[in-house]
Design an enzyme around this catalytic site. Sequence first.
Site, PDB file in Angstrom:
ATOM      1  N   SER A  81       0.793  -1.228   0.000  1.00 44.88           N
ATOM      2  CA  SER A  81       0.000   0.000   0.000  1.00 44.88           C
ATOM      3  C   SER A  81       0.824   1.276   0.000  1.00 44.88           C
ATOM      4  O   SER A  81       0.291   2.367  -0.063  1.00 44.88           O
ATOM      5  CB  SER A  81      -0.972   0.006   1.186  1.00 44.88           C
ATOM      6  OG  SER A  81      -0.260   0.144   2.380  1.00 44.88           O
ATOM      7  N   LYS A 135      -6.119   3.730   9.406  1.00 43.54           N
ATOM      8  CA  LYS A 135      -5.250   4.695   8.738  1.00 43.54           C
ATOM      9  C   LYS A 135      -5.788   6.112   8.915  1.00 43.54           C
ATOM     10  O   LYS A 135      -5.020   7.070   9.094  1.00 43.54           O
ATOM     11  CB  LYS A 135      -5.111   4.338   7.260  1.00 43.54           C
ATOM     12  CG  LYS A 135      -4.236   3.112   7.060  1.00 43.54           C
ATOM     13  CD  LYS A 135      -4.107   2.721   5.616  1.00 43.54           C
ATOM     14  CE  LYS A 135      -3.100   1.582   5.481  1.00 43.54           C
ATOM     15  NZ  LYS A 135      -2.988   1.092   4.108  1.00 43.54           N
TER      16      LYS A 135
END
Length: 863
Positions: free
Chosen positions: A764, A807
Amino acid sequence: MAKAGHMIVALKAMLMPPHMFSSKDPKLLAALVESRKRHAPYAGAFLIKDEPGTDSSVTSGSDTEKSIYELKGKELLDRLHEVGTLAQITSIQGDQVVLIGHRRLRITEMVSEDPLTVKIDHLKDKPYNKDDDVIKATSFEVISTLRDVLKTSSLWRDHIGDFNYPRLADFGAAISGANKSQCQEVLEELDVYKRLKLTLELVKKEMEISKIQESIAKAIEEKISGEQRRYLLNEQLKAIKKELGLEADDKTALSAKFKERLEPNKEKCPPHVLQVIEEELTKLQLLEASSSEFNVTRNYLDWLTALPWGNYSDENFDVIHAQKILDEDHYGLGDVKERILEFIAVGKLRGISQGKIICLSGPPGVGKTSIGRSIARALNRKFYRFSVGGLSDVAEIKGHRRTYIGAMPGKMVQCLKSVGTANPLVLIDEIDKLGRGHAGDPASAMLELLDPEQNANFLDHYLDVPIDLSKVLFVCTANVVEMIPNPLLDRMEIISIAGYITDEKTHIARDYLEKATREACGINPKQVEVTDAALLALIENYCREAGVRNLQKHIEKIYRKIALQLVRQGATCDPSTAAKLDSKTDGTTVGVDEKVQEVVSETAEEAEVVEVVQSNEKEDISINQVSDSKDHDETKLEPEVEETKPVEKVLVEESNLSDFVGKPVFHAERIYENTPVGVVMGLAWTSMGGSTLYVETTHVEEGEGKGALQLTGQLGDVMKESAQIAHTVARAILAAKEPGKSFFANTKLHLHVPAGATPKDGPSAGCTMITSLLSLAMNKPVKKDIAMTGEVTLTGRILPIGGVKEKTIAARRSQVKTLIFPAANKRDFDELASNVKEGLEAHFVDNYNQIFELAFEEKQKEQ
Ligand code: ADP
């Protein structure tokens, strides 16, 4: 004894020792008496032939004997052995006659019938050679054997040596236990050597018999004494046990205990279990109490009878009640609670709550375990928790076989025993950290335990009878769902808890943790105040992780310190008079403030304003204190306790926070206030929750064809590959944006991801890496306070990532303003609670060009 005409008497042909004989025949007795009176007190003693009765005794009143005495004359004569003994009549008392046998006789003819009188011949031994070795040896052997036989009778033993051979033979035969016919045989034998041999046989036999008899006696004696000893010890043991109150260990007491324990559950207990219990109880009675098998059986019965067979707690499916309990125990977690309520609602409609296994996943300290506990409380089920982290021994789950020493049943059986109901809520902690077994696979044992299809007949190796676990509600917890073995995951319903943002943490701390800690420390709420600013500082600077366990620890630490302060002051001014209370209050505040001053003067500038205020307060208080202590002399301290007076209060503020919890350990995830060229903030997701990270790129050297990429920062394989992809994609994008620029072809680059000690992996960071490379290539810093995440393909497409909530929370913590997520993750982001999203500008992209615009072009516009 040449004279003929002796009375005959039927008796055992005794030769040597005096023989007692009784007669019921008056004529015979009279004749004997008569004979004795004369000077020939002799009678002939002859044995009756083969009369079964005769062997026992002539004197017994048996039928045979009677019939013998009824016989007369010729008839009687025919029944007698021909060879007998000349017996001396030594005494006659009543019907008792004592005879001593002398020489051998043989009947020649009958003289008169009643009493039977016969003519006899005296028999003489055949001549023998006294010095013949064989006869000598035989006689010696007889003597030594006889000595052995007569060990106990020294009288006889001493005289044996004096006998001549025939006498020795006769004596031997007489004292041996031989039967009459054998004695008769000796009597009839006129050959001395043969007679000695016969006797030897008899006495040898006698000796053997006596040996056997002796060994039998010895063995019996040993056995008896052993048994007696054992009996005695057992009795003593019993007495000791009784004294010590251990009598209950007794077999019968034991079985009674087991039966009593089983009694309340007997009807609900499955028949196959009852049968096993019955069998084991019977076995217990048969086993020696000290044997190891007894212990095995006892332990086994102990477990079997201690289980709550068919004993269920009443479930409470009241959704409102459940909601109340969940809210009481946990702040927020709206979606999690909703899922749990749905589950309870289904339980209400179906009547039972089973089926799916709930798995709570999330970083540590987010309340997974405590939610499990709340669910149990809401459903009114008993709660049992066991951790399977690192568990590699299948026996922990399935139990050991009973044959092993120290065998134990598995965790589930232990659980049922300890909770006492058959429908507890079992929380299996750390299911993602299940170990790999060397013998057997714990994951499959777990599956057997959890799978609703299988666990109605769960077989524990120790218990050996199937138990029904279908009513047990299993709740698992895990940090990383991906680590849960797939077959297990299949049967679970995952409820993830991502972690808390600052705002949520503040609420949790205020409404739950502080309250609980205060109570645990015994501190009155009026005695302490932690300001909002202090709490915020605590959360932001000390406890940034996703969960609240660390926050809880810090709060506990603060309260412990406060408790100590309160006690210390309490100790110095113990009698709690109103005056003292006052001065104590002041003292406390002053004490804290003094420290605050020191700290503040060293460090924070921001706290200055607060400090001024505090100083003022302090001055006021100090004045009060002075006046107070002046007013109240120590002698006056004793009586009146005043409740209405304000109690002492410890104030915890941002400025004095470090006195309680030390200097902040964790300053900031933000290394850069403004990211320089080549540095971009990315977002990562770990088992500890979300976090921000930087990707830094610099050039190492330039030169024709030197283009290369060097990587550091403990990157895993996936991340290394994604750096290579980023390099290629960045080159293509730069070529499109600024054709002719040969930066990537001619520059050796170094890409690093701090912190260097933490291993990282995952795809990611792809878009972050491209941005970092482009920023360096174009020599342009990215927009301020921007962070991004997303996997990139070689053509620049952005693929979705996991952990959106984590996140986002991490980004907020690092004061990020603009977030870039893959378009496919928009759904996840939209589902987030509004307070999590608050103040964040999120962009969703599916192609890298969009990121390029967001990161660089706006910046250009701004400039
Ligand atoms: P986990 O099992 O996820 O590691 P725990 O369940 O042990 O974490 O939780 C740690 C502590 O945090 C517990 O004391 C729990 O009560 C508290 N806690 C966690 N989340 C919340 C919440 N939402 N509201 C109140 N307390 C919470």
